[in-house]
Design an enzyme around this catalytic site. Structure first.
Site, PDB file in Angstrom:
ATOM      1  N   ASP A 125       0.788  -1.155   0.065  1.00 34.04           N
ATOM      2  CA  ASP A 125       0.013   0.149   0.053  1.00 34.04           C
ATOM      3  C   ASP A 125       0.628   1.294   0.042  1.00 34.04           C
ATOM      4  O   ASP A 125       1.932   1.438   0.488  1.00 34.04           O
ATOM      5  CB  ASP A 125      -0.969   0.129   1.069  1.00 34.04           C
ATOM      6  CG  ASP A 125      -2.073   1.101   1.216  1.00 34.04           C
ATOM      7  OD1 ASP A 125      -2.887   0.900   0.484  1.00 34.04           O
ATOM      8  OD2 ASP A 125      -1.534   2.131   1.729  1.00 34.04           O
TER       9      ASP A 125
ATOM     10  N   GLU B 251       1.099   5.611   0.231  1.00 34.12           N
ATOM     11  CA  GLU B 251       0.295   6.909   0.586  1.00 34.12           C
ATOM     12  C   GLU B 251       1.194   7.873  -0.359  1.00 34.12           C
ATOM     13  O   GLU B 251       2.340   7.866  -0.679  1.00 34.12           O
ATOM     14  CB  GLU B 251       0.567   7.362   2.039  1.00 34.12           C
ATOM     15  CG  GLU B 251      -0.070   6.342   2.935  1.00 34.12           C
ATOM     16  CD  GLU B 251      -1.408   6.128   2.715  1.00 34.12           C
ATOM     17  OE1 GLU B 251      -2.039   6.981   2.289  1.00 34.12           O
ATOM     18  OE2 GLU B 251      -2.111   5.043   3.063  1.00 34.12           O
TER      19      GLU B 251
ATOM     20  N   HIS C 218      -5.199   5.012   6.456  1.00 34.00           N
ATOM     21  CA  HIS C 218      -4.564   5.885   5.409  1.00 34.00           C
ATOM     22  C   HIS C 218      -3.074   5.944   5.858  1.00 34.00           C
ATOM     23  O   HIS C 218      -2.441   6.809   5.525  1.00 34.00           O
ATOM     24  CB  HIS C 218      -5.428   7.197   5.244  1.00 34.00           C
ATOM     25  CG  HIS C 218      -6.824   7.216   4.762  1.00 34.00           C
ATOM     26  ND1 HIS C 218      -6.961   6.759   3.217  1.00 34.00           N
ATOM     27  CD2 HIS C 218      -7.987   7.502   5.214  1.00 34.00           C
ATOM     28  CE1 HIS C 218      -8.021   6.867   3.033  1.00 34.00           C
ATOM     29  NE2 HIS C 218      -8.795   7.081   4.105  1.00 34.00           N
TER      30      HIS C 218
ATOM     31  N   ASP D 210      -2.831  -0.223   6.205  1.00 33.69           N
ATOM     32  CA  ASP D 210      -3.627  -0.682   5.306  1.00 33.69           C
ATOM     33  C   ASP D 210      -3.177  -2.034   4.567  1.00 33.69           C
ATOM     34  O   ASP D 210      -4.128  -2.658   4.085  1.00 33.69           O
ATOM     35  CB  ASP D 210      -3.822   0.729   4.114  1.00 33.69           C
ATOM     36  CG  ASP D 210      -4.450   1.564   4.654  1.00 33.69           C
ATOM     37  OD1 ASP D 210      -4.841   1.837   5.782  1.00 33.69           O
ATOM     38  OD2 ASP D 210      -4.648   2.773   3.901  1.00 33.69           O
TER      39      ASP D 210
END
Length: 574
Positions: free
Chosen positions: A33, A35, A175, A180
């Site tokens: 994942d 960001e 987030h 995540d």
């Protein structure tokens, strides 16, 4: 046609009889994942955090987490959403350091992400930017799987937070990349658990799963069990032994299984699978051999669910006859009559269009009557329109007429400059008068003629060679060898590791199919087969070992003019 089969590798011999793919419990997944500062690399957005969890058989093997300095300010609303602020990433490594570390961590695994297009898209973008070789990762998207498994009654949408609640994930998505990724691991395991009850036990089945596949179809997946992971041809047959469909693949088992486990959008194929009771596989030494065998088998069996290549005999040729007063005609067969042939055309319409282009330029007769050396008939309307030299009423002598015929022959077989120049001039004049539809008709005619002439010249160049021997190093590192005789694939093989290459090629030549030269541009094979062979010979990396004969095309041939014509499109009617 194949060379002697190469003994299977040791790991091939040790496969179990019922091996259907890679069992999910043995696959290593790297759930990742990211960001970012925004939603698009095209807008200059950057990665701010990478989190990943490596799992196999339900057990966590390792975790990876790093903040990434985006070297740009993080937008305020992103900072509020993720909790990642500019001071937090100030001392973090840049993506040029973080990405190689992640790729090392993920090496050898199947990448998994929730909305994989986003995460993998960012990673691939920065790998390209840094000139890093992107590993050949297989990718699994939990969003796509969830859409087939989780209904609207269970969750209002397929967001990670909603799915985490459905599968009671031990980590709540927030987030942040690692949290995540951990939640996505639980979602992945939940999806796998549900699909296991539906008979999905391998990575291949998981990748191709669709709820749209009927249970009756999925139950037939055992028909692929005996097929090898090798290039070849597969034949679907019904309970009466009739061949329903023929296809080719670089991996027979994987391709055939996809008919029973993936959502087939072609209704005809769904109907075919419903009728099939057996699948026969023919292993081939190389993908080219598989393509050629497919063409030959389709022509032999004419399967009802194959739309292409079923009737290679139904083609049209453009013929310049050999008689006292030669003419152009469209014929179905090439005869041993010393005439000149161009083609074959894929459609009667394209052949008629090419014929019209030639008649626009050369006023040779268009009637089909047999004329004696000294005909004495009435002139037709084409003669009155000055579109025919009118040999029928003695208006022209044979030597003058023969000179025009030689021009036609030269334009068909060697250099089509006369046709191109005159038709381009007419197109230009019509365009100046804003008669664009008429100009388009002339353009289409010229395009059809040039494509057919170029095709015929290329095929003739190959098929007049008694033998062409060539080799190319494949992706596996092995050398594939093909022998073509008069345009027909006569032998195919792969040089075994450590073998004497010269001796192997010579042995392949000795056992290759005997091909006798016949008449026409494609004397020993269909035009489609010779074109497949030609395409492989012209591919990058092919090395010619020997050519018996002269393999050459006219320097001023039709292929030189192909860039001036538009690609095939809707035909404009006159």
């Amino acid at each position: 046609m194949s060379a002697e089969p190469v003994p299977p590798a040791r790991w091939d011999e040790q496969r179990s009889f019922d091996e259907l793919g890679r069992p999910l419990r043995e696959v290593t997944f790297c759930v990742v994942d990211l960001e970012t500062t925004g939603g698009s690399v095209a807008d200059g957005d950057m990665i701010t955090e990478i989190g990943a969890v490596k799992v196999r058989g339900g057990e966590v093997l390792g975790e990876f987490q790093t903040l990434v300095n985006p070297q740009t300010a993080i937008p305020a609303f992103i900072a509020v959403l993720t909790g990642i602020t500019n001071p937090m990433v100030a001392d973090a490594p840049p993506i040029s350091s973080a990405l190689p570390a992640f790729l090392e961590f993920a090496a050898g695994s199947v990448l998994v992400a929730h909305n994989a297009r986003f995460d993998v898209g960012f990673l691939r973008h920065f790998a390209t930017q840094q000139q890093l070789a992107w590993p050949d990762f297989e990718v699994l998207d939990t969003v796509r799987l969830a859409r087939h498994v989780v209904t609207r009654d269970e969750a209002p949408n397929h967001k990670l937070s909603s799915l985490a609640r459905v599968f009671r994930a031990s980590t709540t998505p927030n987030h942040r990349a690692l949290a995540d990724a951990r939640a996505t691991v639980d979602v992945l395991h939940g999806l796998i658990g549900r699909l296991g009850g539906l008979g999905v036990h391998t990575l291949e089945e998981l990748q191709s799963y669709s709820v749209k596949v009927a249970a009756s179809t999925r139950r037939k997946r055992h028909l692929a069990d005996r097929l090898p992971h090798a290039p070849g041809v597969y034949l679907f047959q019904d309970d009466a032994g009739r061949v329903l469909y023929i296809g080719t693949s670089r991996d027979l088992r994987r391709r055939v299984r996809s008919y029973f486990t993936a959502s087939e959008k072609r209704s005809r194929m769904g109907q075919m699978v419903g009728l099939a009771t057996t699948v026969t596989g023919i292993t081939c030494a190389t993908p080219l051999e598989a393509e050629v065998r497919e063409l030959r088998l389709i022509a032999e069996h004419k399967p009802p669910f194959n739309r292409r290549s079923r009737h290679p005999e139904k083609v049209t040729w453009l013929k310049l006859t050999r008689e006292v007063w030669p003419r152009l005609s469209l014929v179905r067969k090439v005869l041993d009559d010393d005439a000149d042939y161009v083609g074959p055309f894929s459609s009667r319409g394209a052949a008629e269009s090419s014929l019209a282009a030639l008649h626009e330029v050369f006023p040779i007769r268009q009637c089909s009557d047999r004329l004696g050396r000294k005909p004495s008939r009435s002139a037709c309307v084409l003669a009155e329109m000055e579109r025919c030299l009118s040999p029928c009423d003695g208006s022209i002598d044979s030597s003058t007429y023969a000179a025009v015929v030689r021009q036609v022959q030269d334009n068909l077989l060697r250099r089509p400059d006369d046709v191109v120049d005159l038709i381009e001039a007419r197109m230009s004049a019509l365009s100046d008068q804003e008669r664009f539809e008429e100009a388009a008709v002339h353009r289409d005619r010229l395009a059809d003629l040039l494509r057919a002439a170029a095709r015929s010249q290329r095929l003739t160049a190959l098929t007049r060679c008694r033998e062409v021997v060539a080799a190319r190093r494949e992706e596996t590192g092995a050398w594939a060898v093909h022998i073509a005789r008069h345009g027909r694939l006569a032998a195919a093989g792969v040089i075994p590791p450590g073998a004497d290459a010269i001796a192997y090629v010579e042995g392949l030549r000795q056992t290759a199919e005997t091909v006798v030269a016949e008449i026409g541009p494609t004397p020993a094979a269909t035009a489609e087969e010779s074109e497949r062979v030609l395409r492989w010979l012209e591919a990058p990396g092919v090395r010619l070992i020997d050519v018996v004969g002269e393999w050459s095309c006219p320097v001023q041939g039709a292929g030189r003019h192909l860039p001036i014509v538009a690609p095939p499109g809707p035909r404009v009617s006159a």
